[in-house]
Motif scaffolding. Structure first.
Motif, mmCIF file in Angstrom:
data_model
loop_
_atom_site.group_PDB
_atom_site.id
_atom_site.type_symbol
_atom_site.label_atom_id
_atom_site.label_comp_id
_atom_site.label_asym_id
_atom_site.label_seq_id
_atom_site.Cartn_x
_atom_site.Cartn_y
_atom_site.Cartn_z
ATOM 1 N N TRP A 1 2.270 -2.721 -5.927
ATOM 2 C CA TRP A 1 1.251 -3.078 -7.014
ATOM 3 C C TRP A 1 0.258 -2.128 -6.960
ATOM 4 C CZ3 TRP A 1 -3.547 -5.568 -6.087
ATOM 5 C CH2 TRP A 1 -3.802 -6.044 -4.808
ATOM 6 N N GLN A 2 -0.928 -2.056 -7.788
ATOM 7 C CA GLN A 2 -1.882 -1.037 -7.868
ATOM 8 C C GLN A 2 -3.242 -1.676 -8.074
ATOM 9 O OE1 GLN A 2 -0.123 1.128 -11.220
ATOM 10 N NE2 GLN A 2 0.100 2.883 -9.759
ATOM 11 N N THR A 3 -4.397 -0.848 -7.796
ATOM 12 C CA THR A 3 -5.583 -1.063 -8.461
ATOM 13 C C THR A 3 -5.515 -1.581 -9.822
ATOM 14 O OG1 THR A 3 -6.362 0.335 -6.626
ATOM 15 C CG2 THR A 3 -7.987 -0.382 -8.781
ATOM 16 N N ASN B 1 -1.494 9.277 -0.523
ATOM 17 C CA ASN B 1 -1.616 8.180 -0.159
ATOM 18 C C ASN B 1 -1.526 8.437 1.416
ATOM 19 O OD1 ASN B 1 -1.084 5.467 0.866
ATOM 20 N ND2 ASN B 1 0.175 4.881 -1.003
ATOM 21 N N ARG C 1 -5.500 5.609 -1.547
ATOM 22 C CA ARG C 1 -5.332 6.532 -2.585
ATOM 23 C C ARG C 1 -6.587 7.689 -2.284
ATOM 24 N NH1 ARG C 1 -4.031 3.658 -8.192
ATOM 25 N NH2 ARG C 1 -4.607 5.474 -9.031
ATOM 26 N N ASP D 1 7.656 -6.970 0.588
ATOM 27 C CA ASP D 1 7.022 -5.893 0.494
ATOM 28 C C ASP D 1 6.658 -5.747 -0.800
ATOM 29 O OD1 ASP D 1 6.836 -2.827 -0.134
ATOM 30 O OD2 ASP D 1 8.732 -2.521 0.704
ATOM 31 N N THR D 2 5.234 -5.603 -1.301
ATOM 32 C CA THR D 2 4.726 -5.757 -2.476
ATOM 33 C C THR D 2 3.982 -4.434 -3.003
ATOM 34 O OG1 THR D 2 2.431 -6.291 -1.572
ATOM 35 C CG2 THR D 2 3.866 -8.169 -1.609
ATOM 36 N N GLY E 1 0.869 -1.202 0.072
ATOM 37 C CA GLY E 1 -0.128 -0.012 0.106
ATOM 38 C C GLY E 1 0.800 1.477 -0.043
ATOM 39 N N GLU E 2 1.918 1.178 0.657
ATOM 40 C CA GLU E 2 2.837 2.392 0.594
ATOM 41 C C GLU E 2 4.209 2.107 1.061
ATOM 42 O OE1 GLU E 2 1.890 4.583 4.284
ATOM 43 O OE2 GLU E 2 0.798 2.781 5.065
ATOM 44 N N PRO E 3 5.226 2.865 0.953
ATOM 45 C CA PRO E 3 6.668 2.519 1.233
ATOM 46 C C PRO E 3 6.487 2.155 2.874
ATOM 47 C CG PRO E 3 6.532 4.608 -0.213
ATOM 48 C CD PRO E 3 5.033 4.280 0.184
ATOM 49 N N ASP F 1 4.198 6.455 -10.275
ATOM 50 C CA ASP F 1 5.285 6.291 -9.134
ATOM 51 C C ASP F 1 6.667 6.773 -9.528
ATOM 52 O OD1 ASP F 1 3.569 5.719 -6.719
ATOM 53 O OD2 ASP F 1 3.744 3.602 -7.372
ATOM 54 N N ARG G 1 4.094 8.595 -5.101
ATOM 55 C CA ARG G 1 3.322 9.141 -6.437
ATOM 56 C C ARG G 1 4.332 10.523 -6.783
ATOM 57 N NH1 ARG G 1 -0.349 5.941 -8.130
ATOM 58 N NH2 ARG G 1 -1.000 7.770 -9.516
HETATM 59 C C1 7RM Z 1 -2.284 -2.434 -3.716
HETATM 60 C C2 7RM Z 1 -2.471 -0.901 -3.586
HETATM 61 C C3 7RM Z 1 -1.430 2.371 -5.514
HETATM 62 C C4 7RM Z 1 -0.113 3.022 -5.112
HETATM 63 C C5 7RM Z 1 0.965 2.916 -5.853
HETATM 64 C C6 7RM Z 1 2.231 3.348 -4.829
HETATM 65 C C7 7RM Z 1 1.508 2.717 -3.453
HETATM 66 C C8 7RM Z 1 1.385 0.225 -3.064
HETATM 67 C C9 7RM Z 1 3.612 -0.146 -2.311
HETATM 68 C C10 7RM Z 1 3.350 1.451 -2.690
HETATM 69 C C11 7RM Z 1 5.588 1.579 -2.017
HETATM 70 C C12 7RM Z 1 4.564 -0.483 -2.111
HETATM 71 N N1 7RM Z 1 -3.207 -0.505 -4.706
HETATM 72 N N2 7RM Z 1 2.145 1.630 -3.064
HETATM 73 N N3 7RM Z 1 2.217 -0.664 -2.782
HETATM 74 N N4 7RM Z 1 4.340 2.174 -2.460
HETATM 75 N N5 7RM Z 1 5.854 0.355 -1.418
HETATM 76 N N6 7RM Z 1 4.932 -1.851 -1.672
HETATM 77 O O1 7RM Z 1 -2.255 -0.179 -2.678
HETATM 78 O O2 7RM Z 1 -4.070 1.586 -6.107
HETATM 79 O O3 7RM Z 1 -4.715 1.567 -3.741
HETATM 80 O O4 7RM Z 1 -2.459 2.147 -4.432
HETATM 81 O O5 7RM Z 1 0.070 2.812 -3.885
HETATM 82 O O6 7RM Z 1 2.178 4.648 -4.734
HETATM 83 O O7 7RM Z 1 0.882 3.576 -7.022
HETATM 84 S S1 7RM Z 1 -3.659 1.283 -4.833
#
Ligand code: 7RM
Length: 654
Positions: free
Chosen positions: A418-420, A527, A532, A415-416, A391-393, A506, A521
């Motif tokens: 990805w995005q919607t 975030n 988001r 540490d995964t 979801g975030e760093p 990103d 972003r």
């Molecule tokens: C799965 C989810 C996507 C945005 C993405 C990034 C941030 C997601 C990480 C991350 C750093 C991570 N979908 N993000 N995972 N940043 N490390 N492991 O969160 O569509 O709601 O958000 O979240 O900025 O673009 S989301």
């Protein structure tokens, strides 16, 4: 040291233990090599691990930026998530182990799911839902949410899940955009001991959502029936879930869906005030989530997998429902807050159900860290063998705490990133193979291709740049619902003449080992606690208030949430700033969008800093919000605006 400096000097490396590696599904680079040799063949092989009613003829048809995967194939997602397991020894295996916030619990086996999903599929049909129709789902985190999603999949209806924390207006906009026929909600859900008034919100939303003809209401509150304060049932439109289910048949033959038929729409924030309906399809999405769930979480038959996300987010779709069930896994689902009734609730649940793989957000980990080690220390967490974040760093300090205190120094951390839009995990360690570094999502998984580019599409070997995905992948979004131009514009026009490059929005950095460090972003998307939120969405909400003339919203770093929202507001004539008005505006945004969008700070200003061409200078606002020395102000139309804003901000902070 700034966060960036901390990351750049973070060079600790954690190889998987011999013990973990020995039992892992992936312990060498054979998969990577297979995917690099021929990534289409790699994905075709994984697609064939699913059950198809008609096999596909072509793996990929890529006419940038539009992809078609597994053309000619037909399948049903609910069959792959349920029927497959019911036919074999998993028939009586727990599929969903659910715990409600008040302490009630339910276990649904694959057999139970098989019956419930087919019954609810028949209920949807009886309400006139047909293949291709849209169904809204606005529920707390209860098993009915998964049942409803899978029932849609069974009959080929398209679900649009709306997070239960969103406001009536947000729900209304999503129902209207998708032209949903039916909405599924509940008479309440529990959060920190309070009942959320989902049905009441739904009623408000539906005052102005004419396509919704029927509402199905789950009775979540004991004796909720007839409790008019939570659910006023409208004759002819509203139906109790349990009543409809009583008379529903438990056999509903699955629709044979085309691989490219839409499975669901999920709305997510972008850089405008209007959220985007991200479209995912059947064959590619399921292939992507099934494979990544298996490899990233190293799933074995006896694992108990807990992904703490709500089904209202993509993480809940992919790693609470579809990915685990497509692997025949037992998953834990918990309705409520981590600190209810006490701050040990998550660890109590881990112990109670013997959770072995645990997947949560950095924002939660930072909260646990702040609450202290005494809470996890009360529980036996020795069944945990693998941890994940999303979801975030994640800051290295939280990573190390997670590793020590929750993982007992023995569990690898994935540490995964990805995005919607990506549908499935793209960049992540493979826990039996990768030597992880705290704060880095490491490298793309087999079958996914990422790089760093400058604004001219030059590749950056080591250093900072824009993240890009260079090849299509099966679980990628196919379009934005009703707005394909926006799809093309948003994701495939960052680099001129390269419509084949996907831009996730990103920024990242790459180190000498080729590891990616996602920095966040680079667009106007915030975030906040892993969620988001578009700055424009919040600004649009603010200017709807009669007192507000103009608003500019920026993100500000926050100890727990990663980012918080700071709003700069100018008032209309006749309105005067006051603490009461500040609170009113914060509440106003929460009511318009949802509590997750409530600004932490509202700052009143006589004017906003603008360039001579009239553009709001967000960079300066961010500097002010962060209390930093101001950047370049020479291009400002009126430099005195900034000085007065800054003075005022500092006065309020102290
Ligand atoms: C799965 C989810 C996507 C945005 C993405 C990034 C941030 C997601 C990480 C991350 C750093 C991570 N979908 N993000 N995972 N940043 N490390 N492991 O969160 O569509 O709601 O958000 O979240 O900025 O673009 S989301």
């Amino acid at each position: 040291m700034s966060d960036l400096d901390t990351l750049l000097t973070e060079n600790r490396s954690f190889p998987p233990s011999e013990h973990f590696r020995h039992q892992a599904l992936v312990r060498d680079d054979a998969l990577h090599r297979e995917a690099e040799r021929d990534y289409e063949a790699f994905w075709a092989r994984h697609a064939r691990e699913l059950e198809w009613m008609v096999p596909f003829t072509d793996t990929l048809d890529w006419t940038p930026p539009h992809a078609r995967w597994f053309h000619g194939g037909r399948l049903n997602v609910s069959v792959n998530c349920i029927d497959r397991w019911v036919r074999g020894p998993h028939r009586n295996k727990a599929a969903i182990v659910w715990e409600g916030e008040p302490g009630d619990s339910r276990v649904l086996t694959y057999w139970d799911l098989y019956r419930e999903v087919q019954k609810f599929a028949n209920v949807l049909k009886s309400l006139g839902v047909r293949r291709g129709d849209r169904v809204g789902i606005y529920l707390p985190l209860i098993p009915e949410a998964a049942i409803a999603m899978l029932a849609c999949a069974r009959i080929g209806a398209i679900h649009s899940v709306v997070f239960g924390g969103f406001s009536p207006e947000s729900l209304r906009d999503r129902m209207n955009d998708a032209e949903a026929k039916v909405l599924i909600t509940a008479d309440g859900g529990y959060r920190r001991g309070q009942v959320t008034a989902l049905k009441r919100n739904a009623d408000k939303a539906l005052e102005d959502a004419p396509t919704v003809k029927h509402v199905v209401v789950v009775q979540r509150r004991p004796g909720g029936m007839g409790d008019e304060s939570f659910a006023q049932m409208r004759e002819g439109r509203d139906h109790w879930w349990h009543r409809l289910m009583q008379s529903a048949k438990a056999e509903c033959p699955p629709e044979a869906m085309d691989a490219e038929d839409v499975l669901f729409i999920l709305y997510t924030s972008g850089t405008t005030g209007k959220p985007k309906g991200i479209v995912h399809t059947t064959g590619g999405y399921l292939t992507g989530v099934a494979a990544t769930t298996k490899y990233v979480f190293d799933l074995k038959d006896d694992d108990v997998f807990w992904c703490t996300a709500d089904v209202g987010w993509i993480t809940g779709h992919s790693y609470l429902v579809y990915g685990p069930l497509a692997n025949g896994t037992t998953c834990v689902m918990y309705e409520g807050a981590p600190d209810w009734p006490e701050r040990n609730r998550f660890w109590e649940i881990c112990e109670k159900y013997g959770v072995s793989v645990f997947y949560t957000a950095p924002t939660a980990i930072r909260a646990f860290m702040k609450w202290g080690e005494q809470h996890p220390a009360r529980h036996d967490l020795s069944r945990l063998r693998l941890l994940g974040t999303v979801g975030e760093p994640i800051n290295p300090e939280a990573w190390i705490w997670y590793h020590k205190v929750i993982g007992g120094l023995r569990c690898p951390i994935v540490d995964t990133w990805w995005q919607t839009e990506t549908g499935a995990i793209v960049i992540s360690p493979l826990p039996g193979l990768t030597s992880t570094k705290p704060g880095s999502a490491t490298q793309p998984l087999p079958g996914f291709f990422a790089t760093l580019l400058d604004s001219k599409a030059n590749e950056i070997g080591v250093g900072g740049g824009l993240l890009a995905l260079t090849r299509p992948w099966p679980s990628m979004l196919r379009t934005i619902w009703g707005d394909d131009d926006r799809y093309v514009q948003t994701y495939f026009t960052k680099w001129a003449d390269r419509p084949d490059l996907y831009f996730p929005g990103d920024g990242a950095k790459r180190d000498d080992d080729g590891f990616f460090w996602i920095m966040g972003r680079v667009d106007d998307v915030l975030n906040v606690a892993g969620h988001r939120i578009g700055t424009m969405e919040v600004e649009s909400a603010l200017v709807e208030h009669p007192a507000v003339a103009e608003a500019a919203v920026v993100g500000k770093s926050h100890e727990l949430k990663g980012q918080s929202i700071a709003a700069f507001v100018t008032l209309r004539d006749g309105y005067h700033q006051s603490p009461a008005l500040r609170d009113e505006l914060r509440e106003f945004v929460a009511e318009k969008i949802g509590a997750i969008a409530r600004p932490d700070d509202v700052l009143f200003s006589a004017d906003l800093p603008k360039t001579r061409s009239g553009k709001i200078m967000r960079r300066l606002l961010r500097d002010i919000a962060e209390g930093r020395t101001l950047g370049d102000t020479t291009t400002l139309a009126d430099p005195s605006v900034v000085a007065s804003l800054k003075d005022q901000y500092e006065a309020e902070e102290s």
